[in-house]
Design a protein around this motif. Structure first.
Motif, PDB file in Angstrom:
ATOM      1  N   SER A  90     -22.345  46.371  28.053  1.00 34.17           N
ATOM      2  CA  SER A  90     -22.749  46.863  29.367  1.00 34.17           C
ATOM      3  C   SER A  90     -22.291  45.922  30.477  1.00 34.17           C
ATOM      4  O   SER A  90     -21.889  46.365  31.556  1.00 34.17           O
ATOM      5  N   ILE A 116     -21.140  52.921  24.887  1.00 34.90           N
ATOM      6  CA  ILE A 116     -21.260  52.231  26.186  1.00 34.90           C
ATOM      7  C   ILE A 116     -19.933  52.310  26.939  1.00 34.90           C
ATOM      8  O   ILE A 116     -19.913  52.508  28.166  1.00 34.90           O
ATOM      9  N   LEU A 131     -29.595  48.268  32.600  1.00 34.80           N
ATOM     10  CA  LEU A 131     -29.766  48.358  31.144  1.00 34.80           C
ATOM     11  C   LEU A 131     -31.181  47.897  30.825  1.00 34.80           C
ATOM     12  O   LEU A 131     -31.556  46.761  31.150  1.00 34.80           O
ATOM     13  N   ILE A 191     -22.282  50.768  35.044  1.00 37.97           N
ATOM     14  CA  ILE A 191     -23.643  50.858  34.497  1.00 37.97           C
ATOM     15  C   ILE A 191     -24.495  49.989  35.412  1.00 37.97           C
ATOM     16  O   ILE A 191     -24.221  48.798  35.572  1.00 37.97           O
ATOM     17  N   ILE A 216     -29.366  52.930  31.439  1.00 39.29           N
ATOM     18  CA  ILE A 216     -29.474  53.104  29.984  1.00 39.29           C
ATOM     19  C   ILE A 216     -30.832  52.557  29.546  1.00 39.29           C
ATOM     20  O   ILE A 216     -31.200  51.437  29.928  1.00 39.29           O
ATOM     21  N   THR A 225     -25.870  44.624  25.360  1.00 38.98           N
ATOM     22  CA  THR A 225     -25.838  43.902  26.638  1.00 38.98           C
ATOM     23  C   THR A 225     -24.418  43.439  26.944  1.00 38.98           C
ATOM     24  O   THR A 225     -23.915  43.606  28.068  1.00 38.98           O
ATOM     25  N   GLY A 240     -19.711  53.974  30.544  1.00 40.69           N
ATOM     26  CA  GLY A 240     -19.224  53.143  31.652  1.00 40.69           C
ATOM     27  C   GLY A 240     -18.011  53.759  32.334  1.00 40.69           C
ATOM     28  O   GLY A 240     -17.883  53.710  33.563  1.00 40.69           O
TER      29      GLY A 240
END
Ligand SMILES: NC(=O)c1ccc[n+]([C@@H]2O[C@H](COP(=O)([O-])OP(=O)(O)OC[C@H]3O[C@@H](n4cnc5c(N)ncnc54)[C@H](OP(=O)(O)O)[C@@H]3O)[C@@H](O)[C@H]2O)c1
Length: 245
Positions: A122, A71, A84, A81, A6, A119, A75
């Motif tokens: 993720s 996200i 990032l 993931i 991402i 964050t 995911g």
């Protein structure tokens, strides 16, 4: 490998250059590009390696709920993931007396709060398999910048967030990188230094190539540190990098 990455702030500038550089890697199959502007994201995807699976979503990263949902979808769809890359940023350079509370909050919402939000979401996936997070701070985050209080202090926050998460997330095999670019020829830089000749400073492609190297298997022992990426004024010889545009 078929990694999923991402990239925020991918509609132009440093985020676009990073996305283009990473698209030449064999270990990454899927790209998710984020920013508010659909046209910019589409242009970026057209400049990337056409053999990659590239999705882009125009959204405001400060729409925290929408980002969280996206996200989760990404995911679940890709099962994890792997990387990032937090690039999106905002600057409106003003002295303390000229800075409104609204602009202070806007700076922190884009530069700090939205980074925390994406964050966190993720990491919920990344913790299963390990992965890499890279945050784009700034040299302004580690030295005094009179007239740039909101921007510089928000970037200082990113440096600490990166260092703290590097230790906190190590138990999951997640490496956290932080780069602090110096002057780089982008729209944001024009806001900070309107009279500067952009041809004399670092180009986004230089940062893209550094990030590509950092996130490769050779980027060992560089996580958890504030890595300054800067063109030295005295360095007359340009870096020979692959032209990507
Ligand atoms: N240029 C420099 O000299 C320099 C130096 C040090 C650090 N940096 C950092 O590098 C990063 C990239 O900046 P840049 O120089 O490449 O500037 P830029 O070309 O202006 O790019 C900024 C990016 O952030 C995105 N963005 C801004 N607000 C957003 C929001 N609310 N939601 C989603 N996306 C948003 C923009 O996309 P949309 O407008 O399409 O949403 C754009 O893709 C920033 O974090 C900046 O602080 C830049």
């Amino acid at each position: 490998m078929s990694k999923t990455v991402i990239v925020t702030g991918a509609s132009r500038g440093i985020g676009r250059a990073i996305a283009i550089a990473l698209s030449e890697r064999e270990d990454i199959a899927n790209f998710v590009l984020l920013s508010r502007t659909a046209e910019g994201l589409e242009e970026t995807s057209n400049m990337m390696n056409p053999n990659k699976n590239i999705e882009y979503y125009p959204l405001d990263l400060t729409d925290y709920h929408e980002v969280k949902q996206l996200i989760q979808d990404v995911g679940i769809r890709y099962n994890t993931i792997d990387m990032l890359i937090n690039v999106a940023g905002y600057a409106n350079p003003k002295s303390i007396l000229e800075t409104s509370i609204d602009d202070w909050e806007k700076t922190y919402k884009i530069n700090v709060h939205s980074l925390f939000n994406i964050t966190k979401e993720s990491v919920k996936f990344m913790k299963k398999t390990g992965g890499k997070i890279l945050n784009v701070a700034s040299t302004a985050g580690s030295s005094a910048r009179p007239g740039w209080l909101a921007y510089a202090s928000s970037k200082a926050a990113l440096i600490n967030i990166s260092q703290t998460l590097s230790e906190e997330l190590s138990e999951y095999g997640i490496l956290v990188y932080c780069i602090s670019p110096g002057r780089c020829a982008t729209e944001l830089r024009k806001v900070l230094a309107p009279d500067e000749d952009p041809s004399t400073i670092m180009q986004p492609e230089h940062v893209g190539e550094v990030v590509n190297q950092l996130l490769s298997d050779n980027g060992i022992c560089l996580d958890g540190q504030n890595i300054v990426v800067r063109k030295q004024v005295s360095n007359k010889k340009e870096l020979q990098i692959k032209q990507t545009t």
